[in-house]
Design a protein around this motif. Structure first.
Motif, PDB file in Angstrom:
ATOM      1  N   ASP A  98      30.355   6.839 -59.454  1.00 23.93           N
ATOM      2  CA  ASP A  98      29.941   6.030 -60.613  1.00 23.93           C
ATOM      3  C   ASP A  98      28.456   6.255 -60.870  1.00 23.93           C
ATOM      4  O   ASP A  98      27.636   5.350 -60.740  1.00 23.93           O
ATOM      5  N   PRO A  99      28.082   7.476 -61.257  1.00 24.86           N
ATOM      6  CA  PRO A  99      26.650   7.787 -61.382  1.00 24.86           C
ATOM      7  C   PRO A  99      25.952   7.024 -62.504  1.00 24.86           C
ATOM      8  O   PRO A  99      24.737   6.852 -62.453  1.00 24.86           O
ATOM      9  N   HIS A 100      26.691   6.572 -63.519  1.00 26.81           N
ATOM     10  CA  HIS A 100      26.083   5.885 -64.655  1.00 26.81           C
ATOM     11  C   HIS A 100      26.250   4.369 -64.592  1.00 26.81           C
ATOM     12  O   HIS A 100      25.987   3.679 -65.583  1.00 26.81           O
ATOM     13  N   CYS A 101      26.692   3.870 -63.466  1.00 23.02           N
ATOM     14  CA  CYS A 101      26.816   2.422 -63.234  1.00 23.02           C
ATOM     15  C   CYS A 101      27.671   1.758 -64.303  1.00 23.02           C
ATOM     16  O   CYS A 101      27.253   0.810 -64.977  1.00 23.02           O
ATOM     17  N   LEU A 102      28.886   2.253 -64.456  1.00 20.62           N
ATOM     18  CA  LEU A 102      29.827   1.679 -65.412  1.00 20.62           C
ATOM     19  C   LEU A 102      30.810   0.730 -64.744  1.00 20.62           C
ATOM     20  O   LEU A 102      31.678   0.161 -65.401  1.00 20.62           O
ATOM     21  N   TYR A 134      22.568  -0.972 -63.680  1.00 23.96           N
ATOM     22  CA  TYR A 134      22.910  -1.311 -62.303  1.00 23.96           C
ATOM     23  C   TYR A 134      24.346  -1.796 -62.263  1.00 23.96           C
ATOM     24  O   TYR A 134      24.892  -2.287 -63.257  1.00 23.96           O
ATOM     25  N   VAL A 135      24.945  -1.655 -61.083  1.00 21.41           N
ATOM     26  CA  VAL A 135      26.256  -2.216 -60.826  1.00 21.41           C
ATOM     27  C   VAL A 135      26.167  -3.000 -59.526  1.00 21.41           C
ATOM     28  O   VAL A 135      25.539  -2.557 -58.552  1.00 21.41           O
ATOM     29  N   ALA A 136      26.729  -4.196 -59.540  1.00 19.62           N
ATOM     30  CA  ALA A 136      26.739  -5.055 -58.353  1.00 19.62           C
ATOM     31  C   ALA A 136      28.164  -5.129 -57.830  1.00 19.62           C
ATOM     32  O   ALA A 136      29.104  -5.392 -58.592  1.00 19.62           O
ATOM     33  N   HIS A 137      28.328  -4.887 -56.527  1.00 18.13           N
ATOM     34  CA  HIS A 137      29.639  -4.917 -55.889  1.00 18.13           C
ATOM     35  C   HIS A 137      29.653  -5.991 -54.814  1.00 18.13           C
ATOM     36  O   HIS A 137      28.764  -6.039 -53.960  1.00 18.13           O
ATOM     37  N   LEU A 138      30.669  -6.858 -54.883  1.00 12.95           N
ATOM     38  CA  LEU A 138      30.935  -7.805 -53.801  1.00 12.95           C
ATOM     39  C   LEU A 138      31.818  -7.071 -52.799  1.00 12.95           C
ATOM     40  O   LEU A 138      33.008  -6.858 -53.044  1.00 12.95           O
ATOM     41  N   VAL A 139      31.243  -6.654 -51.683  1.00 11.74           N
ATOM     42  CA  VAL A 139      31.936  -5.779 -50.743  1.00 11.74           C
ATOM     43  C   VAL A 139      32.305  -6.532 -49.478  1.00 11.74           C
ATOM     44  O   VAL A 139      31.695  -7.554 -49.126  1.00 11.74           O
ATOM     45  N   SER A 140      33.331  -6.013 -48.813  1.00 10.80           N
ATOM     46  CA  SER A 140      33.737  -6.520 -47.506  1.00 10.80           C
ATOM     47  C   SER A 140      32.976  -5.766 -46.423  1.00 10.80           C
ATOM     48  O   SER A 140      32.912  -4.530 -46.425  1.00 10.80           O
ATOM     49  N   LEU A 141      32.400  -6.521 -45.498  1.00 11.68           N
ATOM     50  CA  LEU A 141      31.679  -5.922 -44.375  1.00 11.68           C
ATOM     51  C   LEU A 141      32.541  -5.842 -43.131  1.00 11.68           C
ATOM     52  O   LEU A 141      32.038  -5.543 -42.041  1.00 11.68           O
ATOM     53  N   LEU A 144      23.455  -1.428 -56.825  1.00  9.82           N
ATOM     54  CA  LEU A 144      23.269   0.019 -56.800  1.00  9.82           C
ATOM     55  C   LEU A 144      22.863   0.497 -58.183  1.00  9.82           C
ATOM     56  O   LEU A 144      23.381   0.027 -59.201  1.00  9.82           O
ATOM     57  N   GLY A 145      21.917   1.432 -58.217  1.00 10.99           N
ATOM     58  CA  GLY A 145      21.378   1.942 -59.469  1.00 10.99           C
ATOM     59  C   GLY A 145      22.018   3.254 -59.882  1.00 10.99           C
ATOM     60  O   GLY A 145      22.945   3.775 -59.244  1.00 10.99           O
TER      61      GLY A 145
END
Length: 918
Positions: A143-147, A258-265, A135-136
């Motif tokens: 988290d609008p600034h990808c922190l 960018y921020v990368a999230h390992l998410v549960s589906l 997500l950008g």
């Protein structure tokens, strides 16, 4: 655990196996175990009803638990791009590697058991319940600034509608957990905190993979014991099994965070996009996703040419057989008239440069200068006398009446670098002092003659009778000796002893007469003091006076005697009785006079007047140095015992500093490259190292602190051709390269691999790199021991990453516009590129394989299923491509450029070789 069929074996190049899945026999949830038994005889039941039949089996409910709301930090083997990194990542698919290889398949999100579309047939593989969403900026409300910020929620707030967090209004959709695997919400389990993110549904629709794409984005990597790769990134290839979850989105070439999230589906399978409509037109809702792990990174604007384009410039500049890649000023290829012009051109091609200079008389002229990095092989230097000043290094070119100032400049540079380093200068002076003391002690040892007095050295002095001072008219030396003879020394000794012994005792009562008498008559207290040198010794010259390098080299016995003495500084013990007893005599009196000389561990000197130098300085049996005994400079009670001998600290410091200097550490860059035309922007230059230049550089450093002739002799005893501590010579001629390019700053871990063979052979070892230094933001210096026949310049080998490649002559800064996927072999050798011209698609550009979202929605999200089908056709497969095969094709391998030399030649006339992505 089950492994799908058609899994390729690892090739010798990668030594890594790829599996589609690694599914546990029992996934998380509630399972019912049933058991029944039938006992028959001749087809008839004989169990008499005490065994459970098939119609009424015994059942046992079993609950299998697995991670659901988080992962242990130890399970995250690595992520790429690394957390907090900043770089060029517009061609990389972010991914996370987990050391728990079954994790993506330990839970079922589809109880139908159907194949997700990426399997290879046969037993249906379950869909993975994990995905990496990239997500950008501005795409996450929280988290609008990808922190990497997340929202904490308890398990109960996610699973129980009545316990919903007040911040999650009616427009926030919570996950719908599987009824067959209920979430424990009571007690401490319900209050467990998990990390969540709030994702607008339109953003989720744009970045989430489809049901058919999920299998392609997870696979298992098995690294076997044959792998020997060295990696620099955080996602390192190491022995073991790992699960890899890859994202489906490329960062934008325009740059950004960018921020990368390992998410549960789990609970979101119906909400995944189906691929039929990429523009979202549904309700404006937010989804509350569980984030098991996250990391943030930043990609820079990629306006700079890529690795292939930058290295291609070196090929374009190479000239005839690579002659333009040598470090020298370019010489125009035009006719020359006369020997003078030919001589000038020859010198320019040899790396020389005309420079302005002044003679000792002050006349302005010019001279020829060549630095230590030269374009041609320099023959080994012949034996010569050491240069003591820069003037001795000047070479007069009589034919033209000018000087070659190269070596004189080297001498001055070495001296300047040494003077600028106060620690080195101090260590060098201390070391010479220690050599002088041990040499003086060795020369004064029995059997080497008497010392010479000052009076005997005075002008016109005759023989001096024993005990009689030499009386002469005039001369400070004679007057000083006369004063000493008349009792000055004894008088000074008494004064010093009285001063040291006068230690007043403090009075308890100032008015007391006893105290007054005590102060008036101080009690002598023995205080150690420096003894006054007796008259004969005071008028002696040092035993090393008049000792020169020439005499050392002419007198083998003298050199052996002094060499045995100096050996103690190097940590070498001379045998007993060597050369007229020098070693044994030195052992008794030499080391104790050398401050800081460490010969080995020994007891500390004991207090009291009975403690003194020598092996007999304490109680116990007398013990002298034997064949294995080391003289101890710090004697104490008891016999002296042998121990490990360490070189003198100052000697080690001087040696290490001189070796670094010989490798041109600290030499100004203008001395290495005196003209900008020799190393223009975006250029690569190869060179040989001039050993005579570096030797003169070292001589200049050793010229610091030269006070008399014995200092030269001391240096010769240590560092000379027959010295006890010479600088180790390289095993082969030194060569190297200078690189001035954006490659240096853009690829900090750029790999330079020099090989002795022009073509790669199995088991070959790279030549040792003596020095690698970044001299400026865009300048890299590499010095190699040996003459390489092949030099590879490669991107850093940072493990196995995934993404797309660019061809050498791409026309865009955006990898999506001119990117390709290089086709790799799926048979032995596994992973090898099928050829430079074998890529997909045939026409560069992947815009047709990128989703087309609505305005303002996330872009650069790959159509993974379409891309997988295209790769299947390009590879000529007769079955759908599997997740492991898709992962092999998506490997974003490091690129390299190879330069080779002409065989049987010292001159590195280089030609370009292959440009693989290995």
């Amino acid at each position: 655990m089950s492994h799908p069929q058609h899994t390729p074996q690892p090739g010798e190049r990668l030594n890594v196996q790829f599996f589609d899945t690694l599914v546990p026999r029992l996934t998380a949830g509630r399972h019912t175990l049933t058991a029944h038994q039938t006992l028959t005889r001749n087809g008839s039941s004989v169990d008499e009803g005490y065994l459970p039949p098939a119609a009424t089996p015994v059942k046992q409910l079993v609950e299998v638990r697995a991670p659901r709301f988080g992962v242990e930090p130890d399970w995250v083997h690595g992520a790429y791009p690394p957390a907090g990194a900043t770089g060029l990542y517009s061609d990389v698919l972010p991914h996370v590697t987990l050391s728990r290889p079954t994790l993506p398949w330990e839970r079922r999100i589809d109880r139908t058991g159907g194949d997700g579309g990426g399997g290879s047939g046969g037993d249906a593989a379950p869909l993975p319940w994990l995905a990496v969403l990239v997500l950008g900026e501005g795409e996450l409300p929280g988290d609008p600034h990808c922190l990497g910020q997340t929202d904490p929620r308890t398990v109960a707030e996610l699973a129980v509608g009545s316990a919903r967090n007040p911040e999650d209004g009616a427009d926030v959709v919570l996950p719908r957990f599987d009824h067959d695997d209920p979430v424990p919400t009571e007690g401490a389990q319900g209050q467990e905190i998990c990390r969540t993110i709030r994702v607008p549904r339109r953003i989720f629709h744009a970045v989430a993979p489809t049901r058919a794409e999920l299998p392609y984005l997870t696979h298992v990597r098995r690294v076997d014991t044959r792998h020997q790769g060295v990696t620099l990134g955080l996602d390192r290839i190491q022995l073991g099994d790992y699960s890899v979850v890859v994202a489906n989105r490329l960062p934008r070439a325009a740059g950004g965070r960018y921020v990368a999230h390992l998410v549960s589906l789990e609970g979101w399978l119906p909400d995944l996009p189906d691929g039929s409509k990429e523009t979202y037109d549904g309700p404006e809702q937010d989804l509350r996703l569980v984030s098991l792990w996250s990391w943030a990174f930043e990609t820079l604007t990629d306006h700079a040419p890529g690795f292939a384009a930058l290295t291609e410039r070196f090929v374009d500049q190479e000239g005839d057989k690579g002659s333009a890649l040598l470090l020298r000023v370019p010489v125009a290829d035009r006719p020359l008239s006369g020997t003078e012009q030919q001589d000038v051109a020859t010198r320019l091609r040899g790396g020389y440069l005309p420079v302005s200079c002044r003679t000792e008389s002050g006349r302005a002229t010019f001279g020829w200068y060549r630095g230590p990095l030269i374009p041609e092989y320099a023959p080994p230097q012949t034996a010569r006398e050491r240069r003591r000043c820069a003037a001795e290094a000047l070479i007069h070119l009589q034919q033209y009446g000018v000087f070659d100032v190269s070596l004189a400049t080297a001498f001055t540079a070495g001296r300047g670098v040494a003077l600028a380093d106060h620690q080195f200068s101090a260590a060098l002076l201390r070391l010479r002092g220690k050599v002088r003391q041990v040499a003086d002690a060795a020369l004064r040892a029995p059997g080497h003659g008497a010392a010479v007095s000052f009076a005997a050295m005075a002008p016109g002095a005759g023989p001096v009778a024993a005990g009689t001072p030499a009386v002469m008219a005039g001369g400070a030396r004679v007057h000083l000796e006369r004063l000493v003879t008349n009792g000055l020394a004894d008088h000074l000794g008494r004064v010093l002893a009285a001063t040291a012994a006068s230690e007043p005792v403090a009075a308890g009562d100032a008015a007391s007469g006893v105290a007054a008498r005590a102060l008036a008559a101080p009690v002598p207290v023995p205080v150690p003091h420096a003894p006054v040198t007796p008259l004969p010794a005071a008028t002696d010259l040092p035993a090393t006076a008049g000792l020169t390098v020439g005499r050392l080299r002419e007198d083998a016995e003298l050199r052996e005697r002094l060499g045995s003495a100096v050996a103690a500084l190097t940590g070498v013990v001379a045998p007993r009785g060597a050369v007229n007893g020098t070693a044994s005599g030195f052992a008794a009196s030499g080391p104790e006079s050398v401050p800081g000389l460490k010969s080995g561990p020994g007891p500390e000197p004991g207090p009291g007047p009975e403690s003194g130098p020598g092996p007999e300085s304490g109680p116990g049996p007398e013990s002298g140095p034997g064949p294995e005994t080391v003289p101890n400079p710090e004697p104490g009670p008891g016999p002296s015992t042998a121990g490990p001998v360490q070189p003198d600290e100052d000697l080690k410091a001087v040696q290490q500093w001189l070796i670094k200097l010989r490798n041109l550490d600290g030499v100004p860059f203008a001395h290495l490259v005196p003209d900008a035309r020799m190393l223009p922007a975006e250029s690569l230059r190869f060179f040989h190292v001039d050993n005579d230049w570096t030797a003169t550089l070292v001589e200049g450093a050793l010229s610091v602190g030269l006070a008399h002739s014995f200092d030269l002799a001391a240096d010769d005893l240590l560092f000379g051709p027959e010295g006890k501590a010479p600088l180790p010579e390289p095993a082969a001629p030194l060569t190297g390269l200078l690189l001035r390019s954006k490659l240096v700053s853009g690829w900090p871990g750029l790999e330079i691999r020099p090989y002795p063979n022009a073509r790669a052979i199995g088991g070959e070892t790279a030549l040792p790199v003596v020095r690698r230094a970044t001299l400026a933001e865009d300048v890299l210096l590499v010095i190699v021991e040996g003459v390489p026949a092949r030099v590879e310049i490669a991107e850093p080998q940072q493990g196995l990453h995934f993404g797309i490649d660019e061809l050498e002559k791409g026309g865009s800064d955006d990898p999506v516009e001119d990117g390709v996927i290089r086709l790799r072999s799926l048979t032995a050798p596994l992973g090898k590129e099928l050829g430079e011209d074998r890529h997909y698609p045939d026409r560069p550009g992947l815009r047709d394989y990128v989703r087309a979202p609505g305005a303002g929605d996330p872009d650069t999200v790959l159509r993974v299923e379409r891309l997988a089908n295209g790769l299947k056709d390009a590879l000529g497969l007769d079955r759908p491509i599997t997740p492991s095969q898709f992962a092999i094709q998506m490997i974003n391998a490091a690129q390299r450029r190879t330069f080779t030399t002409e065989p049987a030649s010292h001159t590195p006339a280089l030609t370009t070789g292959d440009h693989p992505h290995g």
